[in-house]
Design an enzyme around this catalytic site. Structure first.
Site, PDB file in Angstrom:
ATOM      1  CD  GLU A 180      13.859  -3.838   5.282  1.00 61.63           C
ATOM      2  OE1 GLU A 180      12.650  -3.836   4.909  1.00 61.63           O
ATOM      3  OE2 GLU A 180      14.865  -3.451   4.714  1.00 61.63           O
ATOM      4  NE  ARG A 185       7.810  -0.479   4.481  1.00 61.18           N
ATOM      5  CZ  ARG A 185       7.637   0.272   3.675  1.00 61.18           C
ATOM      6  NH1 ARG A 185       6.577   0.663   3.104  1.00 61.18           N
ATOM      7  NH2 ARG A 185       8.725   0.311   2.738  1.00 61.18           N
ATOM      8  NE  ARG A 197       9.624  -3.772   2.951  1.00 63.25           N
ATOM      9  CZ  ARG A 197       8.517  -3.443   2.041  1.00 63.25           C
ATOM     10  NH1 ARG A 197       7.593  -4.474   2.132  1.00 63.25           N
ATOM     11  NH2 ARG A 197       8.480  -2.585   1.286  1.00 63.25           N
TER      12      ARG A 197
END
Length: 395
Positions: free
Chosen positions: A172, A215, A217
């Site tokens: 990640e 968010r 990612r």
């Protein structure tokens, strides 16, 4: 819950004490600091507890405060090794999981890492130097992944993958990993994982829908080609695992909040003037004050500075406030049972650097499901469309 510092009386040999003082002086640290570091180091050598009732094993690298650990544990995994260098994150990790992560990953021998099925890592994004690679290419010399990634923390992921060859991994990182350093970083990551014989599947996913936060990612799932070949596909496909009712900001707010989280007149005036100045220039910089039935901006590790990216409106007669650490934990999907045992400043940094736990839980489920499917096919010697093939294995 926050633990208070405790005092203990320790008797040691006088000669040893003088040596300890000398060592502490050379290191530029206090004797207390040296002793504390030594205790942490000793506890870090304690092996993860071994359980026999897990569906699979995994390791937790760049573990932070354990968001990825929670996610993979929820899918039936058993963590057999963890590593995190930040001492405050180590404390939070220990206080929640009763295991002290080992420290600096660059000093960990890959062969000493326990065997595991899945490697999990939220590795930092660092510049990749390609000068040495270009020089070797000009001389006609081959370069491997170690040449390309040496000096970066991604190298440590690679050397553990090479040494232990887990069935799969999940990495990640920040959304702009692909564009970092003009695309060089992403190119090196792809080439390195390919040379290690892993089939990779990257995707940028937004945590919104799992939590009330925008968010994005990048997640990189990888599967061992020596075990499974490459005649298959993998889809993250986590949308159908989002809760039916979309989470909104008011869902995570505490009913009563200490006044210390309300912005001072000085800070609030500064933020308003700063926003007005940039608006006049046509820029979008400024504070964020989302609707209670909406979602927030991305929580960052710098939130402790002024809280400007996510402010809570408290009405026209009162300055807005920042989120509390518990609200930040909820914004990232941590359960209220998760212990916050560090200062507010440290907690803001830790949650700002963490992952959206329910999103990673959903991704973990997909990876585990794929590994189980591929294991069955490998046992039969079948490829993805059911025809027989020569089984590939690294063992």
């Amino acid at each position: 819950m926050k633990y208070q510092n405790k005092q203990i009386n320790l008797k040691i040999d006088g000669h040893l004490y003088e040596k300890l003082k000398e060592y502490a002086k050379d290191e530029g640290k206090s004797v207390q600091h040296i002793l504390t570091e030594s205790l942490v180091s000793m506890m870090a050598r304690k092996q993860e507890p071994v359980y026999k009732d897990g569906k699979f094993t995994f390791i937790d690298l760049f573990a932070g405060i354990g968001g990825m650990r929670i996610a993979f544990t929820k899918q039936g995994g058993i963590c057999v090794f963890s590593s995190e260098w930040d001492k405050y994150a180590q404390k939070t990790y220990f206080d929640n999981f009763d295991v002290m992560p080992q420290g600096d990953i660059t000093k960990i021998n890959a062969q000493e890492v326990p065997d595991h099925d899945i490697l999990v890592a939220g590795f930092p994004c660092q510049p990749f130097s390609i000068a040495g690679v270009s020089k070797k290419n000009s001389l006609g010399r081959a370069t491997g992944f170690q040449d390309k990634t040496q000096g970066t923390l991604f190298f440590d992921v690679c050397r553990i993958l090479e040494a232990k060859r887990p069935k799969a991994f999940l990495l990640e990182n920040v959304k702009n990993l692909k564009s970092h350093d003009h695309g060089n970083t992403w190119r090196v990551i792809q080439e390195s994982l390919n040379q290690l014989d892993y089939e990779i599947f990257p995707q940028i996913i937004d945590g919104q829908g799992f939590v009330p936060q925008h968010r994005e990612r990048i997640f990189i799932a990888g599967f061992d080609r020596r075990r499974y070949g490459n005649l298959y596909d993998f889809q993250f496909d986590v949308d159908n695992q989002k809760p039916e009712k979309k989470p909104v900001l008011r869902d995570i707010l505490e009913p009563e909040v200490n006044e210390k989280y309300t912005l001072s007149d000085k800070l609030w005036t500064f933020l308003q003037n700063y926003a007005a100045k940039h608006k006049a220039k046509g820029n979008g910089f400024g504070y964020g004050m989302p609707e209670l039935d909406g979602v927030t901006r991305t929580l960052s590790a710098r939130y402790y500075k002024d809280g400007s990216e996510i402010l809570i409106n408290q009405g026209k007669d009162k300055n807005p406030r920042r989120l509390t650490p518990r609200e930040c934990a909820r914004l990232q999907g941590y359960p209220d049972s998760f212990k916050i045992t560090v200062s507010d400043t440290r907690a803001y940094k830790q949650f700002g650097n963490s992952v959206v736990v329910p999103l990673v839980t959903a991704i973990a489920g997909k990876i585990v499901e794929k590994v189980e499917e591929l294991d069955k096919k490998a046992e039969r010697g079948d490829d993805s469309d059911g025809t027989h093939k020569l089984q590939q294995t690294g063992h």
